[in-house]
Scaffold this active site. Structure first.
Site, PDB file in Angstrom:
ATOM      1  N   LYS A 203      26.614  -2.535  -1.334  1.00 29.62           N
ATOM      2  CA  LYS A 203      28.064  -2.305  -1.464  1.00 29.62           C
ATOM      3  C   LYS A 203      28.622  -1.542  -0.278  1.00 29.62           C
ATOM      4  O   LYS A 203      29.788  -1.176  -0.256  1.00 29.62           O
ATOM      5  CB  LYS A 203      28.348  -1.509  -2.749  1.00 29.62           C
ATOM      6  CG  LYS A 203      27.806  -2.127  -4.000  1.00 29.62           C
ATOM      7  CD  LYS A 203      28.144  -1.223  -5.198  1.00 29.62           C
ATOM      8  CE  LYS A 203      27.444  -1.692  -6.451  1.00 29.62           C
ATOM      9  NZ  LYS A 203      27.594  -0.712  -7.536  1.00 29.62           N
TER      10      LYS A 203
ATOM     11  N   ARG B  34       0.792  -1.228   0.000  1.00 29.53           N
ATOM     12  CA  ARG B  34       0.000   0.000   0.000  1.00 29.53           C
ATOM     13  C   ARG B  34       0.824   1.278   0.000  1.00 29.53           C
ATOM     14  O   ARG B  34       0.596   2.191  -0.776  1.00 29.53           O
ATOM     15  CB  ARG B  34      -0.880   0.083   1.255  1.00 29.53           C
ATOM     16  CG  ARG B  34      -2.247  -0.449   1.120  1.00 29.53           C
ATOM     17  CD  ARG B  34      -2.682  -0.941   2.474  1.00 29.53           C
ATOM     18  NE  ARG B  34      -1.765  -1.991   2.886  1.00 29.53           N
ATOM     19  CZ  ARG B  34      -1.877  -3.255   2.520  1.00 29.53           C
ATOM     20  NH1 ARG B  34      -2.884  -3.629   1.805  1.00 29.53           N
ATOM     21  NH2 ARG B  34      -0.994  -4.162   2.881  1.00 29.53           N
ATOM     22  N   THR B  35       1.759   1.363   0.950  1.00 27.48           N
ATOM     23  CA  THR B  35       2.381   2.662   1.193  1.00 27.48           C
ATOM     24  C   THR B  35       3.172   3.138  -0.028  1.00 27.48           C
ATOM     25  O   THR B  35       3.044   4.281  -0.443  1.00 27.48           O
ATOM     26  CB  THR B  35       3.262   2.605   2.454  1.00 27.48           C
ATOM     27  OG1 THR B  35       2.457   2.148   3.539  1.00 27.48           O
ATOM     28  CG2 THR B  35       3.835   3.969   2.793  1.00 27.48           C
TER      29      THR B  35
ATOM     30  N   HIS C 257       5.066   6.036  11.681  1.00 26.47           N
ATOM     31  CA  HIS C 257       4.561   5.907  10.308  1.00 26.47           C
ATOM     32  C   HIS C 257       3.550   7.046  10.132  1.00 26.47           C
ATOM     33  O   HIS C 257       2.335   6.822  10.078  1.00 26.47           O
ATOM     34  CB  HIS C 257       3.912   4.533  10.131  1.00 26.47           C
ATOM     35  CG  HIS C 257       3.577   4.153   8.718  1.00 26.47           C
ATOM     36  ND1 HIS C 257       3.636   5.045   7.660  1.00 26.47           N
ATOM     37  CD2 HIS C 257       3.173   2.970   8.186  1.00 26.47           C
ATOM     38  CE1 HIS C 257       3.285   4.406   6.559  1.00 26.47           C
ATOM     39  NE2 HIS C 257       2.999   3.155   6.848  1.00 26.47           N
TER      40      HIS C 257
ATOM     41  N   ARG D  86      11.170   3.991   3.539  1.00 26.02           N
ATOM     42  CA  ARG D  86      10.812   3.035   4.611  1.00 26.02           C
ATOM     43  C   ARG D  86      12.032   2.179   4.930  1.00 26.02           C
ATOM     44  O   ARG D  86      12.779   1.771   4.025  1.00 26.02           O
ATOM     45  CB  ARG D  86       9.674   2.128   4.152  1.00 26.02           C
ATOM     46  CG  ARG D  86       9.473   0.938   5.067  1.00 26.02           C
ATOM     47  CD  ARG D  86       8.248   0.150   4.732  1.00 26.02           C
ATOM     48  NE  ARG D  86       7.045   0.894   5.054  1.00 26.02           N
ATOM     49  CZ  ARG D  86       5.821   0.388   4.988  1.00 26.02           C
ATOM     50  NH1 ARG D  86       5.640  -0.860   4.609  1.00 26.02           N
ATOM     51  NH2 ARG D  86       4.777   1.112   5.300  1.00 26.02           N
TER      52      ARG D  86
HETATM   53  C1  NCD Z   1       1.702  -0.825   8.381  1.00 30.82           C
HETATM   54  C2  NCD Z   1       3.193  -0.663   8.555  1.00 30.82           C
HETATM   55  O1  NCD Z   1       3.964  -0.927   7.624  1.00 30.82           O
HETATM   56  O2  NCD Z   1       3.576  -0.263   9.652  1.00 30.82           O
HETATM   57  N1  NCD Z   1       1.297  -1.111   7.067  1.00 30.82           N
HETATM   58  C3  NCD Z   1       1.034  -0.089   6.195  1.00 30.82           C
HETATM   59  O3  NCD Z   1       1.866   0.764   5.964  1.00 30.82           O
HETATM   60  N2  NCD Z   1      -0.191  -0.001   5.663  1.00 30.82           N
HETATM   61  C4  NCD Z   1       1.110  -1.787   9.341  1.00 30.82           C
HETATM   62  C5  NCD Z   1       1.624  -3.180   9.366  1.00 30.82           C
HETATM   63  O4  NCD Z   1       2.503  -3.559   8.575  1.00 30.82           O
HETATM   64  O5  NCD Z   1       1.112  -3.942  10.184  1.00 30.82           O
END
Ligand code: NCD
Length: 298
Positions: free
Chosen positions: A83, A53-54, A132, A104
């Protein structure tokens, strides 16, 4: 605009006024679309941890604004990280090409590290157990729309792995600006860290009928020392039709997804389930944030 040229690393950067500004623009994005506001701009997505999703949401948001995207979906295996390049240097390099970065990484504080080398704004798309912020923005936007901006007095239940979940941590920091109260529902050992203020319980069935928002999360198995350790908590909470029978008619169920076993598929058709609608809210909120950070005049 106070978000212009800023890194977005932490949900504590948002006050009530800033949140309302993001939500107002997100609503306009839903109504009017992206209108090529970001034409000629490039977003780089640097993902050192799995995501569906993100990353797609950030990239969709930029494309809907008429901008372009360069995408690193597996930076651990397929970038100069392999590397031995430092995060600071990766920030230095990518920011000579892109106008904005979304990143991320499994380690808390890593996004800040990359941002310290970057000369363009960096947005935290999840750093370990820490934060997040954009997920929490879209969660609170979902609640804000649902309750017509009247959040004062709502009871928000956060359910699941509240120790390792970065989403509940960020949700709390945003929701505390709106006068809600919190019930933290978690097994012993996975409770919300001390500094978060709210009622702490273990049994969901006991409190579920009082809740206006049920914010579910999965057990974050990748944060445990072993699979077996995480397995102990599998099935700790399962929201099914029977439990939904106790839930207020006006309540909503949210989840950042992915779900594993904590919401039964039968709940998807319940009129109170919002977790798939949240995906669309996520694109609108990220479009709004990109506009604010890049300094586009609405
Ligand atoms: C979340 C995350 O990555 O923290 N997912 C997301 O971004 N929609 C929640 C999760 O992974 O449980």
């Amino acid at each position: 605009m106070k978000f212009q040229s800023q890194h977005i690393l932490d949900s504590k950067q948002f006050d009530r006024e800033g949140l309302l500004e993001v939500f107002k623009i997100a609503k306009e994005m839903e109504e009017k679309g992206g209108r090529k506001l970001a034409e000629g701009k490039i977003l780089a997505t640097l993902f050192y941890e799995p995501s569906t999703r993100t990353r797609f949401s950030f990239e969709t948001a930029m494309l809907r604004l008429g901008g372009g995207v360069v995408s690193g979906s597996d930076m651990v295996a397929n970038s100069s990280h392999k590397k031995g390049e430092s995060l600071e240097d990766t920030g230095r390099v990518v920011s000579r090409m892109a106008d904005m970065i979304a990143m991320r990484h499994p380690e808390a504080g890593s996004v800040e590290k990359l941002a310290s080398g970057s000369r363009v704004p960096v947005i935290n798309a999840g750093d370990g157990v820490h934060e997040h912020p954009t997920q929490a923005l879209l969660d609170v936007y979902t609640i804000w729309k649902e309750f017509d901006g009247k959040l004062e007095g709502l009871k928000v239940g956060m359910v699941g792995d509240l120790k390792n979940g970065r989403v509940p941590h960020s949700q709390y920091n945003l929701l505390k600006h709106f006068g809600v109260s919190f019930v933290f529902v978690a097994p012993e050992g996975l409770q919300m860290p001390e500094e978060y203020v709210g009622e702490r319980v273990e049994n969901l069935a006991e409190v579920i009928s009082e809740l206006d928002v049920i914010a579910m999360t999965r057990v974050q198995k990748e944060r445990f020392t072993s699979e077996a350790e995480a397995e102990k908590y599998a099935g700790a909470y399962v929201l099914d039709s029977e439990l939904m029978g106790k839930v207020k008619k006006s309540a909503i169920v949210i989840h950042p997804l992915p779900r594993v076993d904590e919401i039964a598929v039968e709940v998807d058709d319940d009129g109170r389930a919002r977790y798939f609608d949240q995906v669309e809210n996520g694109v609108a909120v990220r479009m709004a944030l990109i506009c604010l950070v890049l300094g586009f005049d609405e």
